[in-house]
Design an enzyme around this catalytic site. Structure first.
Site, mmCIF file in Angstrom:
data_model
loop_
_atom_site.group_PDB
_atom_site.id
_atom_site.type_symbol
_atom_site.label_atom_id
_atom_site.label_comp_id
_atom_site.label_asym_id
_atom_site.label_seq_id
_atom_site.Cartn_x
_atom_site.Cartn_y
_atom_site.Cartn_z
ATOM 1 N N ASP A 174 0.884 -1.170 0.000
ATOM 2 C CA ASP A 174 0.000 0.000 0.000
ATOM 3 C C ASP A 174 0.926 1.226 0.000
ATOM 4 O O ASP A 174 2.062 1.157 0.474
ATOM 5 C CB ASP A 174 -0.936 0.009 1.209
ATOM 6 C CG ASP A 174 -2.138 0.937 0.982
ATOM 7 O OD1 ASP A 174 -2.122 1.720 -0.001
ATOM 8 O OD2 ASP A 174 -3.094 0.882 1.778
ATOM 9 N N TRP A 175 0.432 2.331 -0.514
ATOM 10 C CA TRP A 175 1.300 3.472 -0.830
ATOM 11 C C TRP A 175 2.130 3.939 0.370
ATOM 12 O O TRP A 175 1.592 4.397 1.380
ATOM 13 C CB TRP A 175 0.438 4.613 -1.396
ATOM 14 C CG TRP A 175 0.359 4.508 -2.894
ATOM 15 C CD1 TRP A 175 0.558 5.531 -3.800
ATOM 16 C CD2 TRP A 175 0.112 3.346 -3.684
ATOM 17 N NE1 TRP A 175 0.470 5.030 -5.090
ATOM 18 C CE2 TRP A 175 0.207 3.713 -5.046
ATOM 19 C CE3 TRP A 175 -0.123 2.002 -3.402
ATOM 20 C CZ2 TRP A 175 0.052 2.803 -6.096
ATOM 21 C CZ3 TRP A 175 -0.290 1.091 -4.446
ATOM 22 C CH2 TRP A 175 -0.206 1.504 -5.762
#
Ligand SMILES: *[C@@H]1O[C@H](CO)[C@@H](O)[C@H](O)[C@H]1NC(C)=O
Ligand SMILES: *[C@@H]1O[C@H](CO)[C@@H](O)[C@H](O)[C@H]1NC(C)=O
Ligand SMILES: *[C@@H]1O[C@H](CO)[C@@H](O)[C@H](O)[C@H]1NC(C)=O
Ligand SMILES: *[C@@H]1O[C@H](CO)[C@@H](O)[C@H](O)[C@H]1NC(C)=O
Ligand SMILES: *[C@@H]1O[C@H](CO)[C@@H](O)[C@H](O)[C@H]1NC(C)=O
Ligand SMILES: *[C@@H]1O[C@H](CO)[C@@H](O)[C@H](O)[C@H]1NC(C)=O
Ligand SMILES: *[C@@H]1O[C@H](CO)[C@@H](O)[C@H](O)[C@H]1NC(C)=O
Ligand SMILES: *[C@@H]1O[C@H](CO)[C@@H](O)[C@H](O)[C@H]1NC(C)=O
Ligand SMILES: *[C@@H]1O[C@H](CO)[C@@H](O)[C@H](O)[C@H]1NC(C)=O
Length: 767
Positions: A276-277
């Site tokens: 995830d970012w």
């Protein structure tokens, strides 16, 4: 942009593409140890064989290059590295699960919670396929969805609306339909967030405070939070996104037990795990099973090749990462000339760009039918609805009736990962009222990564006026006042309110005083008050639901761009309500077994803990177990017609015996249940027949089947529920396997979790 691909490598891709799927030779077995590739349908085996052929030609730098992100001139949320020497073009990965975000010329589909309320496998599959085609047209290789976590442990969860339901079975079924549809369209689905990403509060480490740790026992993990991920892997999902939060104090994207252990070994997941970012990770994450970091290099980049040089990470591991990524790419057929240039339709909109129109007229019926299907009628006294023909006068109230002036959030904030959450909040009209309602206009989606922007929003007031022009209806409207004057000659008063939720924040409550006052004020002056709630999550109604002048109430969820049209068809009976709640609406906040997200224990707490001590007792499982009467139970929803249930029949298969099961065995048939449903009313309509199972030593009822059918008046049909061995199993911690226990299993078939019409039982014994 695309030339290097065609010139350097087209022949390689074409040669590979010419091999039919059946032609995998035994001697072509992979040389590196990969977990369980190619077991199912041969589809991964073929993809792996081709991936290996390409990856074999890559240098270590090239292999490492495709496991990380790079900046680009497009606005994709992320771009992987490429391998120019071999013509591998890299991939655009982009938000999100409800439509293509941050660009023009795309459609806005009903959001996850709306799809969950439809209980419609077929429509969900179609939506996945049509959305997938739009991502492909825009050059998005990996849409960042669908969503199986959060499921909705806390009803305040800011992202609950992105997923389908708090129920793991319903979520699992609809996630697999979506994944299959998306991948049929040629894009790599990304099931997220793995795992227990159940709250936005403390979701990431900030200012020296660690992200919340979701402490879940093994049994609850398997029977609840992992369940929909099992369905997703079984459906062949190409990628999984690991989560921001910690699990048992270890970050999701550094968690060896979860990524290597449960996902890749136990579930035999064969695609790749994406960060995830900017989620927490390090070089050791590579050894824990992480395959790709986003949006940039994170702590990998050159460090990954250095780590191979000094022995911290094996080259086999890097080869495995690259192979998993490329295999997913082949799996959905993105090789050859079959895929547009990555990111082609995702340019800065303020700069001159090619108009890439991703919309296909063939999607129109899916958009409209999907919008209709997720509306749930929860109250309809004396058949207030449908309207009986033309109305002489309608009055419309509430901020949610009309198109917002400021929305189109995504167009203004094109970079998914650089956009400022604070600014998005302002745009959603949250600045003054972010706690509950978005008072800037009607909502057709929730906020941030899961949102997207359509060309038009068919809002309720416009749709009403359009109809009024045809029917000669007089329309009064006052959308601003919380205590409007009501024309006493009104045939119906429609009040539109909403409950917004957005990534980044948990909600502050499940109802707001402004909206409740508005509803009560209108109801005090109008004997036919109909309330419509656009809701990005659970919205309580007990402040007014029993008011004698409130004749009907519709939970309209998040219908996407065809909102108003869908509502009007329902109000006038051209379509029929068929939605059912994918969660429980309680009478009071205090009735939920878990209400608020976990917080820090004190101002000094830098290690926040969240113990999932309730186990699987969430939503209806908890209401049933504690005998709490909800306002509207899980699975509830009214129709314009009525249905009778009869002739329950239950057949167990030979596989249904006390046993341990794992792997493909879990999907073997265990029992078939059938019942006859009859439309006993005078209108045609859909019924969602539901099957609940009482497993020994488990909640009183758990959803294990549903079937949506259309019946004309007096028509009847036999619905069948096929139950697998997994459906009867519990997770056994000692043997680390699924187990079918000896004992009696009650079977309930009905119209909701509390409207059980038929009851039977199966006894599982060794004889
Ligand atoms: C890595 O990917 C980037 C971005 O696509 C590309 O510019 C670069 O040439 C690639 N490096 C190698 C070694 O192929
Ligand atoms: C599923 O949807 C497609 C497209 O809308 C339709 O053609 C088909 O008849 C549907 N199937 C069922 C079983 O409803
Ligand atoms: C978390 O801890 C619980 C309790 O010790 C254990 O049952 C479970 O297996 C652990 N899960 C993970 C993923 O570490
Ligand atoms: C290597 O890792 C360190 C810390 O983990 C980080 O600061 C650095 O940016 C990384 N280097 C590259 C090239 O990614
Ligand atoms: C090996 O290299 C990696 C990446 O630069 C670094 O993080 C790690 O500390 C190194 N390990 C040893 C034992 O030198
Ligand atoms: C219902 O509406 C009528 C008509 O405006 C009003 O007289 C009456 O007081 C309302 N009832 C309640 C309980 O508010
Ligand atoms: C819905 O019911 C109406 C009667 O109110 C009927 O005319 C119409 O055909 C039904 N629509 C569908 C899609 O079944
Ligand atoms: C729940 O109960 C509390 C305390 O009585 C009350 O303040 C609140 O308004 C109730 N919630 C709803 C939705 O009625
Ligand atoms: C169960 O088996 C009987 C006899 O073969 C058959 O008539 C019936 O349709 C079956 N019921 C189900 C639910 O499959």
């Amino acid at each position: 942009m695309r030339l290097y691909l065609l010139s350097s490598c087209a022949s390689l891709f074409l040669a590979a593409a010419a091999l039919p799927p059946g032609s995998v030779a035994a001697e072509d077995a992979p040389q590196i140890p990969l977990t369980q590739q190619g077991k199912r349908n041969g589809q991964w085996a073929y993809a792996y064989r081709r991936a290996e052929r390409l990856v074999q030609q890559m240098t270590l730098e090239e292999k490492a290059n495709i496991t990380r992100g790079y900046r680009s001139d497009n606005v994709c949320a992320g771009n992987t590295g490429s391998v120019p020497r071999l013509g591998w073009p890299g991939m655009c990965v982009h938000d999100a699960g409800n439509g293509v975000r941050a660009t023009d010329m795309v459609n806005s589909y009903p959001s996850g919670i709306h799809v969950g309320a439809s209980w419609d496998r077929n429509l969900t599959h179609e939506r996945g396929f049509h959305m997938g085609k739009e991502f492909k047209a825009k050059g998005v290789n990996v849409p960042l969805g669908p969503n199986a976590g959060p499921l909705g442990r806390t009803p305040l969860g800011g992202r609950n609306w992105e997923g389908f339901s708090i129920d793991p079975y319903l979520s699992g079924q609809l996630n697999s339909e979506t994944i299959i549809g998306m991948q049929e369209a040629g894009v790599i689905a990304n099931i997220k967030h793995f795992i227990a990403n159940e709250q936005e509060t403390l979701r990431r480490p900030y200012f020296g405070v660690e992200a919340v740790s979701a402490n879940i026992d093994d049994k609850t993990l398997h029977e609840y939070y992992l369940w929909p991920f099992m369905d997703s892997v079984h459906a062949g999902v190409g990628s999984v996104m690991c989560s921001y939060n910690r699990i048992n104090s270890t970050y999701g994207c550094k968690n060896d037990k979860l990524m290597n252990g449960i996902l890749k070994t136990e579930l035999a997941f064969e695609g790749f795990v994406m960060l995830d970012w900017d989620a927490q990770h390090d070089i050791q994450s590579a050894n824990a099973g992480l395959d790709m970091v986003m949006p940039l290099g994170g702590s990998w980049g050159k460090n990954l090749t250095d780590a191979v040089a000094n022995g911290t990470v094996s080259e086999d591991r890097v080869t495995d990462m690259a192979t998993r990524i490329i295999a997913a790419w082949y799996l959905v057929g993105q090789d050859g000339n079959k895929f547009p240039t990555p990111g082609i339709g995702l340019k800065q909109l303020t700069q001159l760009h090619e108009k890439v129109d991703a919309r296909d007229p063939a999607s129109n019926s899916v958009l409209l039918e999907g919008a209709i299907a997720g509306h749930v009628l929860v109250k309809n006294r004396d058949n207030a609805l449908p309207f009986k023909g033309k109305l002489a006068m309608i009055s419309v109230f509430g901020y949610d009736a009309t198109i917002p002036r400021t929305k189109n959030t995504d167009l203004l904030f094109s970079h998914g990962y650089t956009s400022s959450p604070e600014m998005e909040k302002v745009l959603l009209g949250h600045e003054a009222h972010f706690d509950q309602a978005a008072r800037g206009g009607t909502i057709v989606t929730g906020g941030r990564a899961g949102a997207n922007s359509p060309a038009y929003i068919d809002d309720p007031l416009s749709a009403i006026q359009h109809r009024a022009r045809k029917d000669g209806t007089w329309v009064n409207w006052d959308l601003d006042s919380s205590n409007p004057d009501v024309n006493a000659a009104s045939d119906a008063c429609l009040v539109f309110i909403n409950a917004i939720a957005t990534e980044g924040w948990d909600r502050e409550g499940l109802h707001d005083d402004f909206s409740d006052a508005l509803v009560k004020n209108v109801a005090s002056k109008c004997t036919n008050t109909i309330v419509v709630i656009h809701a990005a999550g659970i919205r309580l109604v007990d402040q007014w639901i029993e008011h004698p002048n409130i004749t009907a109430t519709i939970v309209a969820h998040l219908p996407g761009q065809d909102s108003g049209r869908a509502l009007l068809k329902l109000l006038y009976g051209e379509s029929n309500f068929s939605g059912k709640l994918p969660y429980t609406i309680a009478k009071n906040e205090s009735d939920y077994s878990v209400y608020a997200p976990c917080m820090r224990s004190s101002e000094d707490d830098i290690d926040p803990q969240c113990d999932f001590t309730e186990g699987v007792y969430l939503d209806y499982r908890a209401f049933d177990a504690k005998n709490i009467t909800p306002r509207f139970e899980f699975g509830y929803g009214l129709s314009y017609t009525s249905f009778g249930y009869s002739s329950l029949s239950i057949n167990a298969s030979k596989h249904l015996r006390p046993s341990k099961c794992s792997g493909d065995n879990l999907w073997q048939p265990a029992a078939t249940v059938a019942a006859t449903i009859t439309n006993s009313g005078s209108m045609s309509g859909h019924e969602v027949a539901q099957l609940y199972l009482a497993i020994p030593n488990s909640p009183p009822k758990q959803l294990r089947g549903f079937n949506k059918i259309l019946l004309s008046p007096q028509g009847s049909e036999i619905v069948r529920f096929e139950l697998t061995k997994r459906d009867f199993s519990v997770w056994d911690v000692i043997s680390q396997s699924w187990v079918i226990q000896e004992g009696e299993y009650k079977i309930f078939v009905g119209a909701s979790s509390r409207d059980i019409r038929l009851t039977g039982a199966l006894r599982v014994t060794n004889n």
